[in-house]
Write an enzyme that holds these catalytic residues in place. Structure first.
Site, PDB file in Angstrom:
ATOM      1  CG  HIS A 103      -4.049   0.835   4.486  1.00  0.00           C
ATOM      2  ND1 HIS A 103      -3.397   0.131   3.496  1.00  0.00           N
ATOM      3  CD2 HIS A 103      -5.187   1.347   3.890  1.00  0.00           C
ATOM      4  CE1 HIS A 103      -4.108   0.186   2.376  1.00  0.00           C
ATOM      5  NE2 HIS A 103      -5.176   0.931   2.588  1.00  0.00           N
ATOM      6  CB  CYS A 147      -0.927   0.008   1.205  1.00  0.00           C
ATOM      7  SG  CYS A 147      -0.074  -0.074   2.807  1.00  0.00           S
ATOM      8  CG  ASN A 192      -8.166   1.772   0.526  1.00  0.00           C
ATOM      9  OD1 ASN A 192      -6.958   1.587   0.625  1.00  0.00           O
ATOM     10  ND2 ASN A 192      -9.034   1.153   1.312  1.00  0.00           N
TER      11      ASN A 192
END
Length: 383
Positions: free
Chosen positions: A316, A55, A337
């Site tokens: 994250h 991520c 995201n």
């Protein structure tokens, strides 16, 4: 904030036709939230990191794509996995030099991509997808396990190890699983190296800084934040919490986007409903996913407490690309995201709307362009 200002900011900072922006929209059929766009920064479409812990590269690459557009007007799909490949090499070196007393895995942070720009340059997705053969999705767990086995054998000085040259073996594994290093390529009819391609985008890696807010370090100092994924000892500027939140809003109002690092382990962080809120009463946790409830007033002291007891961690990283307001005028950060859009677990087209309360408590840091800051703050930070 006043609706008139909302309209002004939409015109100034949204790069698409203003007539294409809906006046209001809801997240789910059963949701009572109604959101109005306030600031929209140009960003590329949602991608999926698939079965990887990358991520950090997807969010920072998306952030850089927005930066390239802001600086040049070019929309370029850059390779996430090119930075990942180089970072695995640097992480392996760090792990060996620390004799295995360091974290080795798929995780990383935004500044690892910035470091990759400095050492490896930048390439478009078309030149390095990180997918081999007929692969259509990313999965790194087996590769990372094999690399760590090689590194551990070297560290233990295992005379029976089949890996006498760990650097060469790791490089071969990366070639096999992600692709070989890029030396030269053609983009839009011109020949580039990764370094000259970076120069073409006008991105200067030295222009990007990380900001956080903790009390164990004096405010306005630059320090190494001790979190598990900070293997590269990246530094952060420390500011008071209210200023931290104000900086994020100011950056967006100035037409810049933000790379965000934080905690997504709360039950009220919901990719299904595309919402991240922090109810003041935990009995409202479920209710808060579909309708407005009172939220917690986050203090600097509580933020520090939650960090020190591990309730807030660097889970994250995502890309903040704007602000929306609900029907009561309350602000939420619009966050891109990297979990895709095609699952019944993913609502709101893959975006998350994060309240200021959640942001203040659960953010680890933000990565921004230093020119988005006021001159006064630059002076305080000695920038």
């Amino acid at each position: 904030m006043k609706k008139l200002l909302s309209i002004i900011f939409i015109v100034l900072f949204n790069f698409v036709n203003a007539q294409e922006i809906p006046t209001t929209y809801t997240l789910e059929i059963d949701s009572k939230y109604q959101f109005r766009p306030y600031i929209d920064i140009e960003a590329s479409s949602i991608k999926s990191q698939d079965k990887t812990g990358t991520c950090w590269s997807f969010s920072t690459s998306s952030f850089l794509e927005s930066e390239i557009y802001r600086l040049t007007g070019k929309k370029i799909d850059i390779s996430e996995m090119y930075s990942v490949r180089g970072t695995y090499e640097r992480k392996a070196w760090n792990y060996v030099m620390r004799q295995g007393k360091a974290q080795f895995g798929e995780g990383g942070l935004g500044h690892d991509v910035i470091n990759s720009l400095k050492t490896d340059g930048l390439v478009p997705e078309s030149e390095f997808s990180g997918l081999i053969g007929n692969q259509t999705t990313h999965s790194h767990s087996q590769m990372v396990k094999e690399i760590q086995t090689i590194l551990d054998a070297y560290i233990k000085n295992d005379i029976d190890s089949p890996y006498p040259n760990w650097k060469q073996t790791v490089d071969e594994l990366l070639n096999e699983n992600l692709g070989t290093e890029v030396n030269e390529f053609v983009f839009e009819g011109k020949v580039y190296t990764p370094k000259s391609f970076l120069e073409m985008t006008t991105i200067n890696p030295n222009d990007y800084i990380s900001i956080t807010s903790f009390t164990h370090i004096p405010f306005y100092e630059n320090f190494i934040l001790n979190i598990p994924d900070n293997f590269s000892n990246g530094t952060y500027y420390n500011v008071p919490l209210d200023e931290f939140n104000s900086i994020a809003k100011q950056v967006l109002e100035n037409g810049f986007s933000i790379e965000w690092d934080g905690d997504v382990s709360e039950k009220t962080f919901s990719p299904k409903y595309g919402i991240a809120v922090l109810p003041s009463n935990i009995e409202n946790n479920t209710k808060s996913l579909t309708e407005i409830v009172p939220e917690m007033d986050v203090t600097q002291e509580f933020r520090q407490q939650e960090f020190e007891n591990y309730n807030t961690g660097d889970d994250h990283l995502m890309h903040i690309i704007g602000i929306v307001t609900d029907q009561n005028g309350k602000l939420y950060y619009k966050i891109k995201n990297s979990w895709g859009t095609n699952s019944n677990r993913i609502g709101n087209d893959g975006y998350i709307y994060m309240s200021e309360s959640y942001f203040k408590l659960k953010s680890i840091s933000i990565l921004i362009h230093k020119n988005a800051l006021t001159q006064d703050l630059k002076q305080k930070l000695n920038l």
